[in-house]
Scaffold this active site. Sequence first.
Site, PDB file in Angstrom:
ATOM      1  N   ARG A 108       0.823  -1.217   0.000  1.00 37.16           N
ATOM      2  CA  ARG A 108       0.000   0.000   0.000  1.00 37.16           C
ATOM      3  C   ARG A 108       0.857   1.268   0.000  1.00 37.16           C
ATOM      4  O   ARG A 108       0.527   2.256  -0.667  1.00 37.16           O
ATOM      5  CB  ARG A 108      -0.922  -0.028   1.222  1.00 37.16           C
ATOM      6  N   HIS A 143       0.397   4.044  -2.912  1.00 38.74           N
ATOM      7  CA  HIS A 143      -0.138   5.370  -2.609  1.00 38.74           C
ATOM      8  C   HIS A 143       0.860   6.477  -2.928  1.00 38.74           C
ATOM      9  O   HIS A 143       0.457   7.619  -3.162  1.00 38.74           O
ATOM     10  CB  HIS A 143      -0.580   5.433  -1.144  1.00 38.74           C
ATOM     11  N   HIS A 157      -5.618  -7.157  -3.471  1.00 37.85           N
ATOM     12  CA  HIS A 157      -6.397  -7.264  -2.233  1.00 37.85           C
ATOM     13  C   HIS A 157      -6.437  -8.696  -1.706  1.00 37.85           C
ATOM     14  O   HIS A 157      -7.001  -8.937  -0.641  1.00 37.85           O
ATOM     15  CB  HIS A 157      -7.834  -6.769  -2.452  1.00 37.85           C
ATOM     16  N   TRP A 203      -9.856  -9.889   2.823  1.00 42.81           N
ATOM     17  CA  TRP A 203     -10.574 -10.244   1.606  1.00 42.81           C
ATOM     18  C   TRP A 203     -10.495 -11.748   1.338  1.00 42.81           C
ATOM     19  O   TRP A 203     -11.348 -12.301   0.655  1.00 42.81           O
ATOM     20  CB  TRP A 203      -9.980  -9.498   0.413  1.00 42.81           C
ATOM     21  N   ASP A 238     -14.888  -3.684  -5.035  1.00 38.62           N
ATOM     22  CA  ASP A 238     -14.587  -5.092  -5.329  1.00 38.62           C
ATOM     23  C   ASP A 238     -15.728  -5.717  -6.127  1.00 38.62           C
ATOM     24  O   ASP A 238     -15.506  -6.380  -7.149  1.00 38.62           O
ATOM     25  CB  ASP A 238     -14.390  -5.882  -4.030  1.00 38.62           C
TER      26      ASP A 238
END
Length: 409
Positions: free
Chosen positions: A135, A139, A268, A300, A329
């Site tokens: 992440r 980002h 994910h 997930w 999703d």
Amino acid sequence: MAERLSQLTQIVKVQSSSPSQSQSSSLKRPMASSLGTAASSRIFAASSSKARLYLRSSYSSSPSLISFSSSKSLALCPRFCRHQRTSAVNVSSSGRFSTGASPKCAASDPDQLKSAREDIKELLKSKFCHPILVRLGWHDAGTYNKNIEEWPQRGGANGSLRFEVELKHAANAGLVNALKLIQPIKDKYSGVTYADLFQLASATAIEEAGGPKIPMKYGRVDVSGPNECPEEGRLPDAGPPSPADHLREVFYRMGLNDKEIVALSGAHTLGRSRPERSGWGKPETKYTKDGPGAPGGHSWTVQWLKFDNSYFKDIKAKKDEDLLVLPTDAALFEDPSFKVYAEKYAEDQETFFKDYAEAHAKLSNLGAKFDPPEGIVLDAGPTQAAPEKFVAAKYSTGKVFLVLLCRVL
């Protein structure tokens, strides 16, 4: 004469072309001197009574320093200038922010990049922090706007996420913890830029979790201050009114297409959503209550530290309430164009891995300014050609004759 030369010798001759032309005027003009690909230097005017020449081998962790007296102002600096005076959010192991130097830039050091990668692997083994490092890289790169040409205004992978002003963006909630994890590695390897370290950590986390090898390149230049951070609002939201339209709006702005949107969503398969940070999911489930790592969150997938195609399988099935399905999703199987790829990836992990690796590498390069422009590839053999034989005359200007003989180790 040759017998009296040491392994490292310098001879400086200043020749005046005419009595009317002063030595001072000739020294005011910048001059570049190159020693093949093994070492390079830049010469520019500086206000000091002594000039210094720094020679850095591309395979050395510290420069060789040669000082010589000069009656005029002359400073020679390395191609890989490592630091500049600027305020960055450096996070110590105690969690405190401190002011530290960030690399001024040039390419990151290849050997330090390789060593940093090994340290990241050890960090992953002890902290199980694969998802948050993925992440972090995403980002930093995901602020890119293809409609803006100027760097760093265009955003992208430029290390701006290390600054507090950007860490406070709502979409980056919790990423200060990722910065705390890798800051000791940054402190250890000052020859690696933040922009490279974020992307190195992200790609390494994918690979160490069982994912595909990402065709990465390095050499990203860091922004120098918080004033160069992008404005808030460039990253995707988890629950917009029209999820498919929102995903396209955000990712098309980055120059990505539907296939790449779906492939990247497959990441994910790693990680958990924590409601205290994102507002989504349960505080814990049967799959997350015991960790590994810090317990809790809503994953997930069942094996949320294993990179595979189970994300697509589980989203399609929607049979387990302890597995998270965000509106973005669900859109992957509801939107006709997205569904083509989501169905394919649910059935064919090999195709998913191939498409994911390409999309991840593309994302990691968005908006980046590379030095050298072609980047640095760590796993494709030497990044530098063998040094050419030194010929003194080649580096003469006629006005200032500078001979530098250096044994490259």
